[in-house]
Design an enzyme around this catalytic site. Sequence first.
Site: not given
Ligand code: FCB
Length: 433
Positions: A336
């Site tokens: 992410e």
């Molecule tokens: C992370 C989470 C995801 C989302 C992003 C912005 O910590 O895993 O679900 O909320 O932040």
Amino acid sequence: MVLIDQKQKITTREWVEGGERLVFPQGFFWGTATSAYQVEGNNKNSDWYLWERDGNIEDGQLMGTGPDHYRLFKEDLSLAAKLNNNCFRLSLEWSRIEPQDGQFDQKEIEHYRQVLQTAKKLGLQTFVTLHHFTNPLWFYYRGGWLNSEAPSLFHSYIVKVARELGSLVDFWLTINEPIIYAWQSYGVGIWPPGESSLWQTRKVVKHLAEAHDLAYRAIHQLLANQPTVRVGMAQNASSFQLHRTYSLSDQIYIRLMNYYFNHWFYDLTKGTHDFLGLNYYFHTRLQKGHWRQPQFINAASLGREVSDMGWEVYPHGLFEVLQEMSAYHLPIYVTENGIATNDEQQRAMYLIRHVQEIYYALQIGVPVKGFLYWSLLDNWEWDKGYWPHFGLVGYQEKTKKRIIKPAAKIYAQIAQQNALTKKIFQQARGINN
Ligand code: FCB
């Protein structure tokens, strides 16, 4: 390690605007990430449902139908493929699959089978999270992650889904951001169940570590005939910096923070990771360490660029955490990274700057294998509700019609060319102008 010596040599300052072509290794993964609860809509069987109804969300929002990905997943996955993604991250919603303790809903399992089959047909490698911040109500009523039976209750769900869906999963992520989850839910109490106790936080982290270990072993055992199966988790990796303070106690304090947020969980789960999944959002500037009330410096007040969430935009922190975590000698996937903004030029530049840092990390030998932007879709941002817009794709509230944003096209080109180029950079700069 040699990495440390080279650290100073490569920084973002070396980026000559548009003057280079930064080519990524062949087979690099370019994808987008989602989680079930945040995009599916209409979930009334999770602890978050109660939390929302009790008025714990900014603006008093309820999740409702949201982007309605549960119904529109085919369209969304096709969009991801059209944007040249070669992988996709999603989570399975435990509260749908096991609505009652020990009772599995075959219809819901079929739903996820269809989702995963669709991804596969579109040529997307699948990253599947098993726990992404939400719990079934029955589990919540049994004490949630404070219950010492929690790991074994989680294990039964894992065994079921590994048997049913295992052949469609390339990368398993057991738990999303265990430390953040424990801290928000049991430490500061802004997520369900809203507890505020360090002792409970510690207990929950231990249970999550046990659950991870059990899941790792169960998946490998059940899918032993699939030699390529890989199991890890997604960890929120933060870069920390002391802000104008050089006292010894603060030095110790920041090292402790680094340990607890970046390394503790790996220490508790040694030997049960085939790869590292890293989520990078935070560069934390700290002043004056106090174990209960750290002084976080507001980056905006320093005139630094921040997102709509107030989170500092600090791309070089991604290089730093990649370098830090390379000490584990495991392949790394950035599971992410993304920004909440309504400014598409800002989103596109954020993306480019972070991808660029990955390139530099690769140059010094950090084994980064992929990058998944958070998120494909605008979605439900936990206690904030729907106002933060992280998506490459938005949607019309009433019709749910998908709207591809300008930054999505920038990302699509990076993925297609497996490179950052002068032209892509210039196009990003030109958005909004
Ligand atoms: C992370 C989470 C995801 C989302 C992003 C912005 O910590 O895993 O679900 O909320 O932040």
